[in-house]
Scaffold this motif. Structure first.
Motif, PDB file in Angstrom:
ATOM      1  N   VAL A 265      34.563  50.470  36.565  1.00  0.00           N
ATOM      2  CA  VAL A 265      35.192  49.704  37.654  1.00  0.00           C
ATOM      3  C   VAL A 265      34.528  50.045  38.993  1.00  0.00           C
ATOM      4  CG1 VAL A 265      37.446  49.360  36.539  1.00  0.00           C
ATOM      5  CG2 VAL A 265      37.132  51.288  38.064  1.00  0.00           C
ATOM      6  N   CYS A 266      34.086  51.298  39.101  1.00  0.00           N
ATOM      7  CA  CYS A 266      33.368  51.711  40.304  1.00  0.00           C
ATOM      8  C   CYS A 266      32.081  50.890  40.443  1.00  0.00           C
ATOM      9  CB  CYS A 266      33.042  53.183  40.122  1.00  0.00           C
ATOM     10  SG  CYS A 266      32.942  54.071  41.614  1.00  0.00           S
ATOM     11  N   ASN A 267      31.378  50.736  39.321  1.00  0.00           N
ATOM     12  CA  ASN A 267      30.138  49.951  39.355  1.00  0.00           C
ATOM     13  C   ASN A 267      30.409  48.498  39.718  1.00  0.00           C
ATOM     14  OD1 ASN A 267      28.639  52.157  38.719  1.00  0.00           O
ATOM     15  ND2 ASN A 267      28.615  51.761  36.509  1.00  0.00           N
ATOM     16  N   SER A 268      31.571  47.996  39.315  1.00  0.00           N
ATOM     17  CA  SER A 268      31.886  46.591  39.616  1.00  0.00           C
ATOM     18  C   SER A 268      32.115  46.379  41.111  1.00  0.00           C
ATOM     19  CB  SER A 268      33.144  46.147  38.867  1.00  0.00           C
ATOM     20  OG  SER A 268      32.985  46.395  37.511  1.00  0.00           O
ATOM     21  N   MET A 269      32.548  47.438  41.809  1.00  0.00           N
ATOM     22  CA  MET A 269      32.784  47.249  43.261  1.00  0.00           C
ATOM     23  C   MET A 269      31.687  47.865  44.130  1.00  0.00           C
ATOM     24  SD  MET A 269      36.355  49.336  43.689  1.00  0.00           S
ATOM     25  CE  MET A 269      37.140  49.774  42.178  1.00  0.00           C
ATOM     26  N   ARG A 270      30.767  48.584  43.493  1.00  0.00           N
ATOM     27  CA  ARG A 270      29.736  49.292  44.271  1.00  0.00           C
ATOM     28  C   ARG A 270      28.986  48.351  45.210  1.00  0.00           C
ATOM     29  NH1 ARG A 270      28.083  54.023  42.904  1.00  0.00           N
ATOM     30  NH2 ARG A 270      28.541  53.794  40.683  1.00  0.00           N
ATOM     31  N   LYS A 277      35.877  45.528  57.667  1.00  0.00           N
ATOM     32  CA  LYS A 277      36.228  44.107  57.816  1.00  0.00           C
ATOM     33  C   LYS A 277      37.348  43.700  56.870  1.00  0.00           C
ATOM     34  CE  LYS A 277      31.777  42.624  59.500  1.00  0.00           C
ATOM     35  NZ  LYS A 277      30.478  42.150  59.173  1.00  0.00           N
ATOM     36  N   GLY A 278      37.766  44.628  56.030  1.00  0.00           N
ATOM     37  CA  GLY A 278      38.850  44.338  55.086  1.00  0.00           C
ATOM     38  C   GLY A 278      38.508  43.198  54.153  1.00  0.00           C
ATOM     39  N   THR A 279      37.253  43.173  53.710  1.00  0.00           N
ATOM     40  CA  THR A 279      36.863  42.081  52.808  1.00  0.00           C
ATOM     41  C   THR A 279      35.799  42.562  51.821  1.00  0.00           C
ATOM     42  OG1 THR A 279      36.173  39.758  52.724  1.00  0.00           O
ATOM     43  CG2 THR A 279      35.077  41.123  54.372  1.00  0.00           C
ATOM     44  N   SER A 280      35.189  41.611  51.118  1.00  0.00           N
ATOM     45  CA  SER A 280      34.161  41.974  50.152  1.00  0.00           C
ATOM     46  C   SER A 280      32.881  41.204  50.457  1.00  0.00           C
ATOM     47  CB  SER A 280      34.636  41.631  48.740  1.00  0.00           C
ATOM     48  OG  SER A 280      34.750  40.225  48.625  1.00  0.00           O
ATOM     49  N   LYS A 281      31.804  41.667  49.827  1.00  0.00           N
ATOM     50  CA  LYS A 281      30.509  40.999  50.006  1.00  0.00           C
ATOM     51  C   LYS A 281      29.993  40.732  48.601  1.00  0.00           C
ATOM     52  CE  LYS A 281      25.994  42.546  51.807  1.00  0.00           C
ATOM     53  NZ  LYS A 281      25.264  41.414  51.482  1.00  0.00           N
ATOM     54  N   LEU A 282      29.820  39.469  48.269  1.00  0.00           N
ATOM     55  CA  LEU A 282      29.361  39.127  46.927  1.00  0.00           C
ATOM     56  C   LEU A 282      28.121  38.237  47.064  1.00  0.00           C
ATOM     57  CD1 LEU A 282      32.881  38.406  45.386  1.00  0.00           C
ATOM     58  CD2 LEU A 282      31.384  40.321  44.807  1.00  0.00           C
ATOM     59  N   LEU A 416      37.877  41.001  44.194  1.00  0.00           N
ATOM     60  CA  LEU A 416      36.864  40.877  45.255  1.00  0.00           C
ATOM     61  C   LEU A 416      36.718  39.422  45.707  1.00  0.00           C
ATOM     62  CD1 LEU A 416      34.063  43.248  43.819  1.00  0.00           C
ATOM     63  CD2 LEU A 416      35.740  43.753  45.592  1.00  0.00           C
ATOM     64  N   ILE A 417      36.777  38.515  44.755  1.00  0.00           N
ATOM     65  CA  ILE A 417      36.666  37.087  45.112  1.00  0.00           C
ATOM     66  C   ILE A 417      37.896  36.676  45.920  1.00  0.00           C
ATOM     67  CG2 ILE A 417      36.512  34.726  44.195  1.00  0.00           C
ATOM     68  CD1 ILE A 417      35.047  35.941  41.739  1.00  0.00           C
ATOM     69  N   ILE A 435      43.948  46.254  50.675  1.00  0.00           N
ATOM     70  CA  ILE A 435      43.433  45.941  49.328  1.00  0.00           C
ATOM     71  C   ILE A 435      42.142  46.723  49.070  1.00  0.00           C
ATOM     72  CG2 ILE A 435      42.521  44.094  47.837  1.00  0.00           C
ATOM     73  CD1 ILE A 435      44.509  42.174  49.220  1.00  0.00           C
ATOM     74  N   VAL A 436      41.253  46.760  50.073  1.00  0.00           N
ATOM     75  CA  VAL A 436      39.992  47.506  49.893  1.00  0.00           C
ATOM     76  C   VAL A 436      40.297  48.981  49.610  1.00  0.00           C
ATOM     77  CG1 VAL A 436      37.860  48.269  51.016  1.00  0.00           C
ATOM     78  CG2 VAL A 436      38.629  45.906  51.305  1.00  0.00           C
ATOM     79  N   GLU A 437      41.198  49.553  50.404  1.00  0.00           N
ATOM     80  CA  GLU A 437      41.519  50.984  50.222  1.00  0.00           C
ATOM     81  C   GLU A 437      42.116  51.241  48.842  1.00  0.00           C
ATOM     82  OE1 GLU A 437      42.276  52.000  54.923  1.00  0.00           O
ATOM     83  OE2 GLU A 437      43.997  51.641  53.628  1.00  0.00           O
ATOM     84  N   GLU A 438      42.992  50.349  48.420  1.00  0.00           N
ATOM     85  CA  GLU A 438      43.613  50.531  47.100  1.00  0.00           C
ATOM     86  C   GLU A 438      42.572  50.374  45.993  1.00  0.00           C
ATOM     87  OE1 GLU A 438      46.604  51.604  46.127  1.00  0.00           O
ATOM     88  OE2 GLU A 438      47.056  51.995  48.226  1.00  0.00           O
ATOM     89  N   LEU A 439      41.648  49.433  46.182  1.00  0.00           N
ATOM     90  CA  LEU A 439      40.571  49.276  45.184  1.00  0.00           C
ATOM     91  C   LEU A 439      39.774  50.576  45.079  1.00  0.00           C
ATOM     92  CD1 LEU A 439      39.186  45.666  45.778  1.00  0.00           C
ATOM     93  CD2 LEU A 439      39.784  46.621  43.551  1.00  0.00           C
TER      94      LEU A 439
END
Ligand code: F6R
Length: 610
Positions: A265-270, A277-282, A416-417, A435-439
């Protein structure tokens, strides 16, 4: 499902093919075979059952060969026996074929070929292929051309490898709807349905596309379409390592993969979380992100465990991205004239990226103009390559047939999406950051749950002989109930059902007695009090209860027979934690029943036929 491996080179190919087949065993199969050119002659050796039996059989023959093909068969047409195992010969026994997929018009082809004098000895659809190819060879065409012409008459799906003793220096391979890759070596080349089969020898891969036919020699290859157009192929360097596809000291791949989840799961969010920014980058969605944010509706389509992940995705998308979302079984999607168009976004979720139903649904969605996106684990897989854009889950190779780490990584990617879309809409920075912190805390929390392995093993001992199981959950944990039940069914062969807990009183409660264990997924969230009422209802009917509960929940112990206490997180991420004990429970029950956990009966890792 069926597996293919082939070799053309200077070494003795027998151990290469046998080891390749062993690497494919995880896909599920019931018979195995080799076809070789030994001393200029064609030779086929095959048997019902394991590759190890095939190995013993070949060893006794004391032969060597520098060109050959191998197959593991998962029966579709015809019983799993030695006759129906691949390779299949033509009548003169100088040409043999291995095949993954289904020839849909085989009956008509068979009748036509019989009229030409060809004799059939198996019940398989595949056997039409050697005879059909032969019918062009006898007209004076080369093997390559004969394969092209034969495939022009075939309806259905195939990944094939063909060898002809009169052209003994090549393997001809072709693909339509069934995965196939070419492996490039030094004075040796390979063909395989799965990179795992040839990874010990090369990391230089050429992906064979639908409609292509490849002539493979030891030092070069020629790629054309069935219609004889030249195609330029690119060589890809793959990063997967042999370590990643071995058991690493664990008794089963499934246990290894369950235990790997803090890392996977770590690799999935790495590199994908933007805390400030409280968001994700995909990166894989960058080209379509505006379209995605403006989409009127999201559809998620998948099969099995990936479909369960899709259900969790639906809850996430609707709660935070505020986009109406539907989840469709890929196997149903294209058979019901779905209302789908250019305003829709469809995510296809697939661990393997090769599931035939999901691939077919994706083709249908593309024709209808939807924005087709993939969430896949296997890099370079068909769904990954054919979607307009997408996200890799990066869980690493999953070999155990029962999907575990792929599921949790799919959940991470869906979260993340959700963040990506919701933060571009109305999610606040504070909520995004939460959400980012909990992830970020999820891997450690999974590690904590994995330490409960011994406790769960003891519970498994208690329940290993029961005949039925019920799994109940509410909200985000309803799909987890479905997933827990599926895990148990597929590896322990115990009948299990997953239900939304509140639905129980509308029917399933009739099943409850002291022979019906019920697993409640009951963390302390907003539905907790209601689920406690459901637990009371079961208890009143003498049901035996296992609860997956929050670590600070003391109240639950007096209500249930066993409680498995796990850390808490925010509701949308809870499935990442609640599913772990259910994976371990299914695993230990199956092991205690003495079953083959990694290769359960009748199942295949990657279901490449519809
Ligand atoms: C269950 C399982 C299957 C797969 C399904 C879809 O443990 O493994 O239900 O989830 O066959 O496979 P993918 O995700 O490869 O499309």
């Amino acid at each position: 499902m069926c597996g293919i491996v082939g070799y053309v080179g200077e070494k003795n190919c027998i151990p290469i093919l046998i080891n390749g087949l062993k690497r494919l065993e995880y896909r599920g199969y019931d018979s195995a075979g080799l076809g070789l050119i030994a001393n200029g002659k064609s030779q086929v050796i095959k048997n019902k059952g394991k590759v190890s039996l095939l190995e013993e059989k070949v060893d006794k023959l004391n032969i060597t060969a520098t060109l050959g093909i191998g197959h593991t068969r998962w029966a579709t047409h015809g019983a799993p026996n030695e006759t129906n195992a691949h390779p299949h010969f033509n009548t003169s026994k100088n040409l043999f074929v291995i095949h993954n997929g289904i020839i849909e018009n085989y009956q008509a082809l068979r009748e036509g070929l019989k009229k030409l004098g060809y004799k059939f000895i198996t019940e398989t659809d595949t056997e039409v292929l050697p005879h059909l190819i032969d019918s062009f060879l006898v007209k004076g065409h080369s093997l390559f051309r004969s394969v092209q012409l034969a495939l022009g008459e075939v309806e259905g799906t195939y990944g094939i490898a063909v060898v002809y003793a009169n052209e003994p220096n090549k393997v001809v391979a072709a693909r339509k709807g069934s995965p196939l890759v070419l492996g490039i070596g030094e004075n040796e080349n390979f063909v395989a349905s799965d990179v795992a089969a040839i990874l010990a020898h090369t990391k230089q891969i050429v992906y064979i596309e639908d409609g292509e036919v490849i002539e493979i020699y030891k030092d070069h290859f020629i790629a054309k379409t069935i219609l004889d157009k030249q195609v330029d192929k690119e060589i890809h360097e793959i990063t997967m390592s042999l370590d990643e596809i071995s058991k690493g000291g664990f008794p089963h791949f499934m246990l290894k993969e369950i235990m790997e989840q803090p890392e996977s799961v770590c690799n999935s969010m790495r590199g994908r979380l933007l805390l400030e920014k409280g968001t994700s980058k995909l990166g894989g969605l960058e080209s379509v992100v505006d379209q995605l944010v403006d989409t009127k509706r999201i559809i998620i389509s998948a099969c099995g465990t990936s479909w369960h992940a899709g259900l969790v995705g639906e809850y996430m998308f609707e709660q935070f991205a505020r986009i109406p979302t539907e989840v469709e079984y890929a196997s149903e999607f294209r058979y019901r004239n779905p209302i789908v168009g250019k305003d829709d976004t469809i995510f296809f979720i697939s661990q393997s990226g090769e599931t035939a139903d999901t691939l077919a649904a994706m083709h249908e969605a593309k024709i209808r103009g939807a924005l087709v996106l993939g969430i896949c684990n296997v890099v370079g897989s068909s769904i990954a390559r054919e979607s307009i854009a997408g996200v890799y889950t990066h869980a690493g190779p999953e070999i155990g047939v029962a999907s575990t780490k792929a599921f949790t990584s799919q959940l991470v990617v869906l979260a993340l999406i959700t963040l990506l879309i919701a933060r571009r809409k109305d999610m606040s920075l504070v909520d995004g950051k939460t959400i980012v912190e909990e992830l970020q805390k999820i891997p450690e929390k999974i590690s904590t749950i994995l330490k409960l392995n011994d406790q769960i093993e003891k519970i498994a001992e208690e329940f290993k002989d029961v005949k039925n199981f019920l799994y109940l959950g509410r909200g985000y944990n309803f799909p987890v109930a479905l997933e827990g039940a599926l895990k148990l069914k597929e590896i322990s062969y115990i009948h299990a059902e997953g239900y939304p807990a509140a639905e129980m009183k509308h029917g399933p409660i009739a099943l409850i007695d002291d022979n019906m264990p019920v697993v409640f997924i009951a963390p302390k969230d907003s539905t907790y009090e209601k689920i406690v009422s459901n637990i009371e209802e079961i208890k009143a009917r003498n049901g035996r209860i296992i609860a997956i509960a929050s670590e600070n929940d003391d109240k639950i112990d007096s209500l249930v027979d066993y409680s498995i206490k796990i850390p808490d997180t925010i509701r949308m991420l809870m499935p990442l934690l609640t599913v772990i004990p259910l994976q371990l429970l299914a695993y230990h029950i199956a092991v205690k029943k003495g079953l083959n956990v990694d290769q359960p009966r009748n199942l295949a890792k990657s279901v490449t036929v519809e």
